[in-house]
Scaffold this active site. Structure first.
Site, PDB file in Angstrom:
ATOM      1  N   LYS A  18      -8.198 -63.995  11.727  1.00 62.80           N
ATOM      2  CA  LYS A  18      -8.642 -63.634  13.082  1.00 62.80           C
ATOM      3  C   LYS A  18      -7.713 -64.233  14.141  1.00 62.80           C
ATOM      4  O   LYS A  18      -7.277 -63.556  15.059  1.00 62.80           O
ATOM      5  CB  LYS A  18     -10.088 -64.118  13.332  1.00 62.80           C
ATOM      6  CG  LYS A  18     -11.106 -63.527  12.363  1.00 62.80           C
ATOM      7  CD  LYS A  18     -12.520 -63.952  12.684  1.00 62.80           C
ATOM      8  CE  LYS A  18     -12.781 -65.439  12.531  1.00 62.80           C
ATOM      9  NZ  LYS A  18     -12.614 -65.960  11.157  1.00 62.80           N
ATOM     10  N   ARG A  93     -21.126 -64.967  16.658  1.00 58.11           N
ATOM     11  CA  ARG A  93     -21.370 -65.330  15.257  1.00 58.11           C
ATOM     12  C   ARG A  93     -22.833 -65.208  14.878  1.00 58.11           C
ATOM     13  O   ARG A  93     -23.180 -65.414  13.720  1.00 58.11           O
ATOM     14  CB  ARG A  93     -20.939 -66.787  15.033  1.00 58.11           C
ATOM     15  CG  ARG A  93     -19.477 -66.959  14.727  1.00 58.11           C
ATOM     16  CD  ARG A  93     -19.188 -68.435  14.718  1.00 58.11           C
ATOM     17  NE  ARG A  93     -18.334 -68.828  13.639  1.00 58.11           N
ATOM     18  CZ  ARG A  93     -17.020 -68.978  13.758  1.00 58.11           C
ATOM     19  NH1 ARG A  93     -16.428 -68.748  14.892  1.00 58.11           N
ATOM     20  NH2 ARG A  93     -16.308 -69.382  12.732  1.00 58.11           N
ATOM     21  N   ARG A 176     -18.683 -72.913   5.177  1.00 59.27           N
ATOM     22  CA  ARG A 176     -18.397 -71.986   6.285  1.00 59.27           C
ATOM     23  C   ARG A 176     -18.582 -70.543   5.829  1.00 59.27           C
ATOM     24  O   ARG A 176     -19.095 -69.703   6.577  1.00 59.27           O
ATOM     25  CB  ARG A 176     -16.962 -72.209   6.797  1.00 59.27           C
ATOM     26  CG  ARG A 176     -16.846 -73.466   7.644  1.00 59.27           C
ATOM     27  CD  ARG A 176     -15.417 -73.970   7.738  1.00 59.27           C
ATOM     28  NE  ARG A 176     -14.493 -73.050   8.348  1.00 59.27           N
ATOM     29  CZ  ARG A 176     -13.161 -73.076   8.159  1.00 59.27           C
ATOM     30  NH1 ARG A 176     -12.620 -73.994   7.360  1.00 59.27           N
ATOM     31  NH2 ARG A 176     -12.389 -72.219   8.768  1.00 59.27           N
TER      32      ARG A 176
HETATM   33  P1  AP5 Z   1      -6.158 -67.712  10.574  1.00 57.61           P
HETATM   34  O1  AP5 Z   1      -5.537 -66.662  11.417  1.00 57.61           O
HETATM   35  O2  AP5 Z   1      -6.127 -69.103  11.049  1.00 57.61           O
HETATM   36  O3  AP5 Z   1      -7.649 -67.259  10.146  1.00 57.61           O
HETATM   37  P2  AP5 Z   1      -9.013 -67.302  10.954  1.00 57.61           P
HETATM   38  O4  AP5 Z   1      -9.775 -66.066  10.562  1.00 57.61           O
HETATM   39  O5  AP5 Z   1      -8.762 -67.528  12.401  1.00 57.61           O
HETATM   40  O6  AP5 Z   1      -9.677 -68.556  10.267  1.00 57.61           O
HETATM   41  P3  AP5 Z   1     -10.543 -69.740  10.905  1.00 57.61           P
HETATM   42  O7  AP5 Z   1     -10.620 -70.797   9.862  1.00 57.61           O
HETATM   43  O8  AP5 Z   1      -9.999 -70.118  12.242  1.00 57.61           O
HETATM   44  O9  AP5 Z   1     -11.901 -69.039  11.057  1.00 57.61           O
HETATM   45  P4  AP5 Z   1     -13.260 -69.705  11.321  1.00 57.61           P
HETATM   46  O10 AP5 Z   1     -14.041 -68.556  11.805  1.00 57.61           O
HETATM   47  O11 AP5 Z   1     -13.825 -70.394  10.144  1.00 57.61           O
HETATM   48  O12 AP5 Z   1     -12.920 -70.895  12.331  1.00 57.61           O
HETATM   49  P5  AP5 Z   1     -13.122 -71.090  13.883  1.00 57.61           P
HETATM   50  O13 AP5 Z   1     -12.009 -71.887  14.387  1.00 57.61           O
HETATM   51  O14 AP5 Z   1     -13.460 -69.815  14.544  1.00 57.61           O
HETATM   52  O15 AP5 Z   1      -5.450 -67.607   9.129  1.00 57.61           O
HETATM   53  C1  AP5 Z   1      -5.794 -68.511   8.082  1.00 57.61           C
HETATM   54  C2  AP5 Z   1      -4.533 -68.862   7.253  1.00 57.61           C
HETATM   55  O16 AP5 Z   1      -4.100 -67.676   6.579  1.00 57.61           O
HETATM   56  C3  AP5 Z   1      -3.347 -69.323   8.089  1.00 57.61           C
HETATM   57  O17 AP5 Z   1      -2.656 -70.306   7.370  1.00 57.61           O
HETATM   58  C4  AP5 Z   1      -2.476 -68.081   8.258  1.00 57.61           C
HETATM   59  O18 AP5 Z   1      -1.121 -68.394   8.398  1.00 57.61           O
HETATM   60  C5  AP5 Z   1      -2.763 -67.352   6.944  1.00 57.61           C
HETATM   61  N1  AP5 Z   1      -2.704 -65.889   7.065  1.00 57.61           N
HETATM   62  C6  AP5 Z   1      -3.151 -65.129   8.105  1.00 57.61           C
HETATM   63  N2  AP5 Z   1      -2.970 -63.823   7.852  1.00 57.61           N
HETATM   64  C7  AP5 Z   1      -2.404 -63.762   6.609  1.00 57.61           C
HETATM   65  C8  AP5 Z   1      -1.987 -62.675   5.773  1.00 57.61           C
HETATM   66  N3  AP5 Z   1      -2.103 -61.390   6.163  1.00 57.61           N
HETATM   67  N4  AP5 Z   1      -1.476 -62.975   4.555  1.00 57.61           N
HETATM   68  C9  AP5 Z   1      -1.348 -64.258   4.140  1.00 57.61           C
HETATM   69  N5  AP5 Z   1      -1.713 -65.326   4.882  1.00 57.61           N
HETATM   70  C10 AP5 Z   1      -2.238 -65.082   6.106  1.00 57.61           C
HETATM   71  O19 AP5 Z   1     -14.450 -72.004  13.910  1.00 57.61           O
HETATM   72  C11 AP5 Z   1     -14.421 -73.322  13.411  1.00 57.61           C
HETATM   73  C12 AP5 Z   1     -15.798 -73.958  13.605  1.00 57.61           C
HETATM   74  O20 AP5 Z   1     -16.110 -74.004  15.009  1.00 57.61           O
HETATM   75  C13 AP5 Z   1     -16.978 -73.194  12.978  1.00 57.61           C
HETATM   76  O21 AP5 Z   1     -17.138 -73.540  11.616  1.00 57.61           O
HETATM   77  C14 AP5 Z   1     -18.132 -73.666  13.864  1.00 57.61           C
HETATM   78  O22 AP5 Z   1     -18.526 -74.977  13.513  1.00 57.61           O
HETATM   79  C15 AP5 Z   1     -17.500 -73.745  15.244  1.00 57.61           C
HETATM   80  N6  AP5 Z   1     -17.598 -72.482  15.984  1.00 57.61           N
HETATM   81  C16 AP5 Z   1     -16.580 -71.674  16.392  1.00 57.61           C
HETATM   82  N7  AP5 Z   1     -17.057 -70.618  17.060  1.00 57.61           N
HETATM   83  C17 AP5 Z   1     -18.396 -70.747  17.085  1.00 57.61           C
HETATM   84  C18 AP5 Z   1     -19.447 -69.933  17.621  1.00 57.61           C
HETATM   85  N8  AP5 Z   1     -19.195 -68.772  18.237  1.00 57.61           N
HETATM   86  N9  AP5 Z   1     -20.719 -70.378  17.463  1.00 57.61           N
HETATM   87  C19 AP5 Z   1     -20.985 -71.544  16.834  1.00 57.61           C
HETATM   88  N10 AP5 Z   1     -20.039 -72.345  16.285  1.00 57.61           N
HETATM   89  C20 AP5 Z   1     -18.766 -71.936  16.419  1.00 57.61           C
END
Ligand code: AP5
Ligand code: MG
Length: 223
Positions: A18, A93, A176
Site C-alpha cells: 500500500k 480499517r 496484524r
Molecule cells: P509496503 O509498501 O511497506 O506495504 P504496506 O501495505 O504499506 O505494509 P504496512 O506494513 O505499512 O501495512 P500495515 O497496514 O500493516 O501498516 P500501517 O503502517 O498502515 O511494502 C512492504 C514491503 O514489501 C516493503 O519492503 C516493499 O519494498 C516490499 N514490496 C512492495 N511491493 C512489492 C512487490 N510488488 N514485490 C516485492 N516486494 C514488494 O499500520 C501500522 C499500525 O498502525 C497498525 O498495525 C495499527 O496499529 C496502526 N494503524 C494504522 N492505521 C490505523 C487505522 N486507520 N486505525 C487504527 N490503527 C491504525
C-alpha cells in the site's frame, strides 16, 4: 473545465504494498498521500501524548482506537489545498472509520471514487515484511531483496539510517494479519456493494502492480 476531486482508498493486508504504491499514485495523479500508519509513527517518534497512547497498540499489532486516529486524519485532510484529491493508505480499517471518512468527504462535496484491494497471499506478506527496511525520517520503503537501497542500510532519498519497523516481527505480523481479516476485510463487501471496488493482484514487480493500479484508478475517475 471543472474537474472534480479523485479520492482513492487502498485496501490490503499488511505488506501488500500500500505504502509503496500510494506514493506512486500520489505523484502520478497529483494526490495527497494520507497514511495513518506513517502519521502514527511520526507521533510515536515525537513522543507526543497521542504517540505514547498509540505505541502500545501498534507494538502488539492491534488497531489504535478510532478517535485517536480520527483527529490526525482530519488535520492531514485539511493540511494541503490545491491537490487533486487523496490516496488513503491504511484508512479506513473498520466500518466506523469508513463511515467517518464518508462524512468528512461529503462535507467537502467528495466521495470515495475507487477502493482498490491489493491482493497478496499471507506467505508473500511475511516474506515482504521480513525483508522490509524503512526510513524513519522521510518514510521511504525498501526491501533487502526486491528493492535494496544503493548503499547498505542508508536511505537513497535523505541519507538517514534505515530501520526495521518494530511491528515487523513474525508474531506481530501474524497478529496484524488476523486483525486485518476481522476488522478490515469486511470493507471489501461495503465498497463492493457500492460498485467502487477494484481487485488488483498485488504480486509481480512494483512497476507491474502500479500499471494495474493506475488502470483501476482511471476507471474510478471515469465513473
Ligand atoms: P509496503 O509498501 O511497506 O506495504 P504496506 O501495505 O504499506 O505494509 P504496512 O506494513 O505499512 O501495512 P500495515 O497496514 O500493516 O501498516 P500501517 O503502517 O498502515 O511494502 C512492504 C514491503 O514489501 C516493503 O519492503 C516493499 O519494498 C516490499 N514490496 C512492495 N511491493 C512489492 C512487490 N510488488 N514485490 C516485492 N516486494 C514488494 O499500520 C501500522 C499500525 O498502525 C497498525 O498495525 C495499527 O496499529 C496502526 N494503524 C494504522 N492505521 C490505523 C487505522 N486507520 N486505525 C487504527 N490503527 C491504525
Ligand atoms: Mg504502509
Amino acid at each position: 473545465m471543472v474537474t472534480r476531486a479523485l479520492d482513492v482508498v487502498l485496501l490490503g493486508p499488511p505488506g501488500a504494498g500500500k505504502g509503496t504504491q500510494a506514493k506512486r499514485l500520489a505523484a502520478t495523479f497529483n494526490l495527497l498521500h494520507i497514511s495513518t500508519g506513517d502519521l502514527l509513527r511520526e507521533e510515536v517518534g515525537k513522543g507526543s501524548e497521542l504517540g505514547q497512547q498509540a505505541a502500545s497498540y501498534m507494538q502488539k499489532g492491534e488497531l489504535v482506537p478510532d478517535d485517536l486516529v480520527a483527529k490526525m486524519l482530519v488535520t492531514r485532510l485539511h493540511s494541503q489545498q490545491g491537490l487533486a484529491g487523496c490516496v488513503f493508505d491504511g484508512y479506513p480499517r473498520t466500518r466506523a472509520q469508513a463511515e467517518l471518512l464518508d462524512g468528512l468527504l461529503a462535507e467537502l462535496g467528495r466521495r470515495v471514487d475507487v477502493a482498490v484491494y491489493l491482493e497478496v497471499p499471507d506467505d508473500e506478506v511475511v516474506a515482504r515484511l521480513g525483508g522490509r527496511r524503512s526510513c524513519p525520517s522521510c518514510g521511504a520503503v525498501y526491501h533487502l531483496r526486491t528493492q535494496p537501497p544503493a548503499r547498505d542500510g542508508v536511505c537513497d532519498v535523505c541519507g538517514s539510517q534505515l530501520v526495521v519497523r518494530e511491528d515487523d516481527k513474525e508474531e506481530v505480523i501474524r497478529q496484524r494479519l488476523a486483525v486485518y481479516r476481522t476488522h478490515t476485510e469486511p470493507l471489501l463487501e461495503l465498497y463492493g456493494g457500492r460498485g467502487v471496488l477494484a481487485r488488483v493482484p498485488g504480486q509481480g514487480t512494483p512497476e507491474e502492480v502500479f500499471l494495474r493500479l493506475a488502470d483501476a484508478v482511471r476507471g474510478g475517475r471515469e465513473r
